[in-house]
Design a protein around this motif. Sequence first.
Motif, short mmCIF file in Angstrom:
data_model
loop_
_atom_site.label_atom_id
_atom_site.label_comp_id
_atom_site.label_asym_id
_atom_site.label_seq_id
_atom_site.Cartn_x
_atom_site.Cartn_y
_atom_site.Cartn_z
N HIS A 191 0.67 -1.21 -0.04
CA HIS A 191 -0.08 -0.06 -0.08
C HIS A 191 0.86 1.21 -0.14
O HIS A 191 1.53 1.49 0.92
CB HIS A 191 -0.90 0.00 1.20
CG HIS A 191 -1.78 -1.17 1.37
ND1 HIS A 191 -2.91 -1.43 0.57
CD2 HIS A 191 -1.72 -2.38 1.94
CE1 HIS A 191 -3.40 -2.63 0.87
NE2 HIS A 191 -2.96 -3.18 1.69
N TYR A 192 0.86 1.93 -1.01
CA TYR A 192 1.55 3.21 -1.23
C TYR A 192 1.25 4.34 -0.60
O TYR A 192 -0.05 4.42 -0.60
CB TYR A 192 2.08 3.47 -2.80
CG TYR A 192 2.95 2.48 -3.37
CD1 TYR A 192 4.38 2.64 -3.14
CD2 TYR A 192 2.52 1.54 -4.27
CE1 TYR A 192 5.12 1.74 -3.87
CE2 TYR A 192 3.46 0.56 -4.76
CZ TYR A 192 4.84 0.81 -4.64
OH TYR A 192 5.84 0.04 -5.18
N ASP A 193 1.93 5.30 -0.27
CA ASP A 193 1.50 6.56 0.43
C ASP A 193 1.46 7.60 -0.78
O ASP A 193 0.63 8.48 -0.75
CB ASP A 193 2.40 7.07 1.50
CG ASP A 193 2.36 6.21 2.67
OD1 ASP A 193 1.47 5.98 3.23
OD2 ASP A 193 3.58 5.49 2.82
N GLU A 194 2.10 7.41 -1.89
CA GLU A 194 2.23 8.26 -2.90
C GLU A 194 2.46 7.57 -4.29
O GLU A 194 3.39 6.94 -4.43
CB GLU A 194 2.92 9.46 -2.68
CG GLU A 194 3.19 10.59 -3.77
CD GLU A 194 3.96 11.71 -3.46
OE1 GLU A 194 3.59 12.82 -3.73
OE2 GLU A 194 5.36 11.46 -2.69
N TRP A 195 1.57 7.80 -5.08
CA TRP A 195 1.80 7.36 -6.75
C TRP A 195 2.20 8.91 -7.21
O TRP A 195 1.30 9.65 -7.63
CB TRP A 195 0.57 6.72 -7.42
CG TRP A 195 0.30 5.61 -6.64
CD1 TRP A 195 -0.34 5.32 -5.55
CD2 TRP A 195 0.52 4.34 -7.31
NE1 TRP A 195 -0.64 3.71 -5.35
CE2 TRP A 195 0.06 3.05 -6.27
CE3 TRP A 195 1.49 3.87 -8.44
CZ2 TRP A 195 0.09 1.79 -6.62
CZ3 TRP A 195 1.42 2.55 -8.48
CH2 TRP A 195 0.78 1.34 -7.66
N PHE A 196 3.57 8.96 -7.68
CA PHE A 196 3.78 10.37 -8.22
C PHE A 196 4.15 10.35 -9.82
O PHE A 196 4.94 9.49 -10.29
CB PHE A 196 5.26 10.93 -7.37
CG PHE A 196 5.58 12.15 -7.69
CD1 PHE A 196 5.03 13.13 -7.25
CD2 PHE A 196 6.33 12.43 -8.77
CE1 PHE A 196 5.33 14.41 -7.49
CE2 PHE A 196 7.05 13.59 -9.23
CZ PHE A 196 6.36 14.95 -8.43
N SER A 197 3.56 11.00 -10.34
CA SER A 197 3.77 10.94 -11.98
C SER A 197 5.17 12.10 -12.47
O SER A 197 4.91 13.23 -12.05
CB SER A 197 2.39 11.91 -12.71
OG SER A 197 2.49 12.13 -13.86
N GLU A 198 5.65 11.43 -13.34
CA GLU A 198 6.64 12.07 -13.97
C GLU A 198 6.01 13.23 -14.71
O GLU A 198 6.64 14.47 -14.76
CB GLU A 198 7.48 11.26 -14.90
CG GLU A 198 8.67 11.87 -15.57
CD GLU A 198 9.43 10.85 -16.45
OE1 GLU A 198 10.39 11.31 -17.19
OE2 GLU A 198 8.81 9.69 -16.94
N ALA A 199 5.04 13.20 -15.65
CA ALA A 199 4.12 14.13 -16.39
C ALA A 199 3.84 15.30 -15.47
O ALA A 199 4.18 16.31 -15.97
CB ALA A 199 3.13 13.50 -16.90
N TRP A 200 3.56 15.22 -14.16
CA TRP A 200 3.37 16.48 -13.34
C TRP A 200 4.62 17.27 -13.42
O TRP A 200 4.50 18.47 -13.34
CB TRP A 200 2.93 15.84 -11.93
CG TRP A 200 2.77 17.03 -11.05
CD1 TRP A 200 1.47 17.54 -10.78
CD2 TRP A 200 3.65 17.93 -10.20
NE1 TRP A 200 1.61 18.54 -9.85
CE2 TRP A 200 2.83 18.56 -9.59
CE3 TRP A 200 5.01 17.58 -10.03
CZ2 TRP A 200 3.39 19.35 -8.65
CZ3 TRP A 200 5.47 18.49 -9.06
CH2 TRP A 200 4.87 19.50 -8.44
N LEU A 201 5.78 16.54 -13.21
CA LEU A 201 6.81 17.63 -13.22
C LEU A 201 6.90 18.50 -14.40
O LEU A 201 7.47 19.67 -14.21
CB LEU A 201 8.34 16.66 -12.99
CG LEU A 201 8.37 16.00 -11.83
CD1 LEU A 201 9.57 14.84 -12.06
CD2 LEU A 201 8.75 17.12 -10.57
N TYR A 202 6.69 17.81 -15.56
CA TYR A 202 6.74 18.60 -16.82
C TYR A 202 5.63 19.71 -16.87
O TYR A 202 5.92 20.75 -17.29
CB TYR A 202 6.82 17.68 -18.22
CG TYR A 202 8.27 16.98 -18.14
CD1 TYR A 202 9.43 17.78 -18.86
CD2 TYR A 202 8.62 15.85 -17.63
CE1 TYR A 202 10.60 17.15 -18.96
CE2 TYR A 202 9.84 15.39 -17.82
CZ TYR A 202 10.78 15.62 -18.37
OH TYR A 202 11.94 15.44 -18.34
N GLU A 203 4.47 19.12 -16.53
CA GLU A 203 3.35 20.04 -16.61
C GLU A 203 3.39 21.30 -15.91
O GLU A 203 2.72 22.54 -16.10
CB GLU A 203 1.94 19.35 -16.53
CG GLU A 203 1.71 18.25 -17.36
CD GLU A 203 0.37 17.13 -16.67
OE1 GLU A 203 0.39 17.12 -15.45
OE2 GLU A 203 0.27 16.27 -17.42
#
Length: 418
Positions: free
Chosen positions: A119-131
């Motif tokens: 159970h992860y605390d965070e699913w972090f998107s690489e795309a968010w960094l660029y957006e």
Amino acid sequence: MKMGKGEKVQVEFISANPTGPLTIGNARGGPFGDTLANVFKKAGYRVEKAYYINDYGKQIIALGHSVLKDDKARYSGEYIDFLHNRVGEKKDPYEVGKWASHIILEEMIKATVLKLNIHYDEWFSEAWLYENKRVDKVIEYLRKKDLVYESEGALFFKAKQFGDIRDRVLVKSDKDKTYLAGDIAYHEYKFKDKKFDKVINVWGADHQGDVKGLEAGVEALSFGGKLDTVLLQFVTLFKEGEQVKMSKREGTYVSMDDLLNDVPVDVVRFFFLQKSFNTHLNFNLDLALTESDNNPVYYVKYAHARICSVLRNANVDATKIRKAKHIKYLDKEAEIDLIKEIAKFEEIIEDTIKDYGVHRLPQYAIDLASAFHKFYSDSRILDKDKKLRKARIELTVATKFALSNILNIMGIKAPERM
């Protein structure tokens, strides 16, 4: 345990590209990272578990071509056929890749992770960094610090100043940004935004060449010494003495779902934890399917179930016994050996915090179970002598506490009956 004193730690693990289902290779980091995070929690650290979603860049375009089944396809397999049949009228490879990667993440990867009891605390998107222009901002920061230069149309980071063997490309001559540029921006987010005191990245051994570049980037951001990287060696599956081949591109990979469909998750987690992270893991499918004492998972589980049976027969509530008040009456060799084994618990946790060697946990569980089985065989627990009976019951309760704790840290159930 209070080793951590509330320090904030992130363990990032698996983080496989959302271009296909999790394989037994890239999912090795699942039980490892999850257990390592649990060890830190046990030691008093504030811990978060993270999955980095590589949902930006050329692998997404390659996935799109694969789903469209055009001449630039790179991936194949049943999951590609499944996505191809659902793609509809979409034609742009990047848009198709984004759509497909979302389905792979949500319907395949996350489902497998849940099957692994992670159970992860965070699913972090690489795309968010660029957006959110975070990659551009970190490059500009390095530029202002005079830590980048241009050569042959590309932008280089002066990584050698921070102990790397060479300078690293951040922006290629075609103006595409490298994985390193995104990774440095992501770690700025980890340390600056999330304020972690320590970050542990659990990567596959094929990423060994990327470690020094990222360490240099983190040091350039003034967070040096706060990042550790664990490199997991590869996994080979053996069945009836023969190696089972796997390749995501050729469609002949062994998915983690395939393995979990045949082998109970507790067995998978235990087997994946048994070898040191810097050792190649040979997974013996035949042994994993064996439900006997020859399988170490059942050997350990049976010890816990036997303990629970003894306590039921003695009509003892283990939660009400807090101290071993009668330990002085124990002098048999098997009793002393079991006491010594229980006493190793905190040392096991402390050593694992220092070197991340979670392989010592399953071995400790085996050693503890073995010591209890010997004690059970040599000593009459429910003895007529009241003081001896109480002493042995207290030792049995202490064993239960240690064994159930170590199984819980490994994410493995401690059964009361078998």
